[in-house]
Design an enzyme around this catalytic site. Sequence first.
Site, PDB file in Angstrom:
ATOM      1  N   PRO A  23       0.834  -1.208   0.000  1.00 56.44           N
ATOM      2  CA  PRO A  23       0.000   0.000   0.000  1.00 56.44           C
ATOM      3  C   PRO A  23       0.864   1.252   0.000  1.00 56.44           C
ATOM      4  O   PRO A  23       1.732   1.404   0.860  1.00 56.44           O
ATOM      5  CB  PRO A  23      -0.809  -0.128   1.298  1.00 56.44           C
ATOM      6  N   GLN A  99      -5.953  -1.845   2.219  1.00 53.68           N
ATOM      7  CA  GLN A  99      -5.510  -1.628   3.594  1.00 53.68           C
ATOM      8  C   GLN A  99      -6.400  -0.561   4.225  1.00 53.68           C
ATOM      9  O   GLN A  99      -6.553   0.532   3.666  1.00 53.68           O
ATOM     10  CB  GLN A  99      -4.055  -1.150   3.619  1.00 53.68           C
ATOM     11  N   TYR A 181       0.741   5.096  13.156  1.00 55.96           N
ATOM     12  CA  TYR A 181      -0.661   5.484  13.072  1.00 55.96           C
ATOM     13  C   TYR A 181      -1.434   4.873  14.243  1.00 55.96           C
ATOM     14  O   TYR A 181      -0.846   4.265  15.131  1.00 55.96           O
ATOM     15  CB  TYR A 181      -1.219   5.124  11.702  1.00 55.96           C
ATOM     16  N   ARG A 229      -0.637  -5.429   8.892  1.00 52.28           N
ATOM     17  CA  ARG A 229       0.689  -4.809   8.738  1.00 52.28           C
ATOM     18  C   ARG A 229       1.116  -4.241  10.080  1.00 52.28           C
ATOM     19  O   ARG A 229       0.354  -3.510  10.736  1.00 52.28           O
ATOM     20  CB  ARG A 229       0.690  -3.699   7.685  1.00 52.28           C
ATOM     21  N   ARG A 323       8.496   1.387  -3.662  1.00 51.14           N
ATOM     22  CA  ARG A 323       9.111   2.419  -4.493  1.00 51.14           C
ATOM     23  C   ARG A 323       9.656   1.902  -5.824  1.00 51.14           C
ATOM     24  O   ARG A 323       9.609   2.610  -6.829  1.00 51.14           O
ATOM     25  CB  ARG A 323      10.210   3.136  -3.700  1.00 51.14           C
TER      26      ARG A 323
END
Length: 355
Positions: A23, A99, A181, A229, A323
């Site tokens: 994600p 996600q 988060y 995750r 990436r």
Amino acid sequence: MAKLFTPITLRKTEIKNRIFVAPMCQYSAVNGIANHWHLVHLGGLAVGGAGLVMVEATAISPEGRITPSCLGLWSEEHAQALQPIVQFIREHGAIPAIQIAHAGRKASCDVPWRDGKFLSKEQGGWQTVAPSAIPVTPEHGTPVELSHSDIQEIAAQFLATAERALAIGFEVLELHCAHGYLLHEFLSPLSNQRQDEYGGSLENRCRLTLQIAKDLRKFWPQDKPVFVRISATDWVQGGWDIEQSIQLANWLKELGIDLIDCSSGGLILDAKIPTGPGYQTVFAERIRKEAGIASGAVGIITSALQAEHILATGQADVILLARILLSDPHWPLHAAKELHVDLTWPEQYVRAKHL
């Protein structure tokens, strides 16, 4: 056949290869609603040969977004915008995954290309929330400590978001408990200093994650997988670490979670992280072996031989790429050539297969 291009079956969902799109936030939504950018970006990754394409961190509420430009799935309008993207991913042979997330105290920030600074309400931001009223940095706003009823509301929002995701055709669900988060904030003693049943002991700090994971696993169809995750370490002494991650993975396995997506960091912005090729793979390996659950390796994995080595030596079950896929959305097609695998190319692109 190279291990990277062998299928993997999780529950009854068969994924054609072990290259998963991690994600990746695009910061391109308007009011949380997906648009043409998301269709082209995610669709291109499906065309490029990945076995699973996961939509970026998708907020369960407006306040759960990292930035005002982040994707959301808190209404039927959001669901309708994502549905054709899900359909396109599936039509091109990839498994559509999503996600779901809440940014917690790291919400209400500007997009990265404008330095990602905290936004006040006057600048278009909003009040952030967290397990404890501890800001990320002095420059960030102080979050409001969540009440017990607030926590239950957020748990319900995760479930409601999962219901929308299933209704529009997503086959894999991932719960975001990483990168500083909200759920990671509950896990780490550096950000969670609560004195109630959601703070203190490891079991208490894991309580909300386990509660939500249990709800999601109970709701999500039994033939479809659910991932989690995590940040396997805060990279700071006294914070969340790999040993606690292994225990959490054991508990998640007992609840029926199918795979742990092993990232790290994000809670403490100035943590010293020894980045380098495959620097997080050791976490995937330990969780796979010590918790006995499938794991995904992610983080500076850029070559086909590197990815193949990780899988062939049993360090992880799948590879999540980020990436390198932004640089080359067709990386899986090129990796197959490097590993001497005769992969089927999209008919529209086949004339370029032997360049």
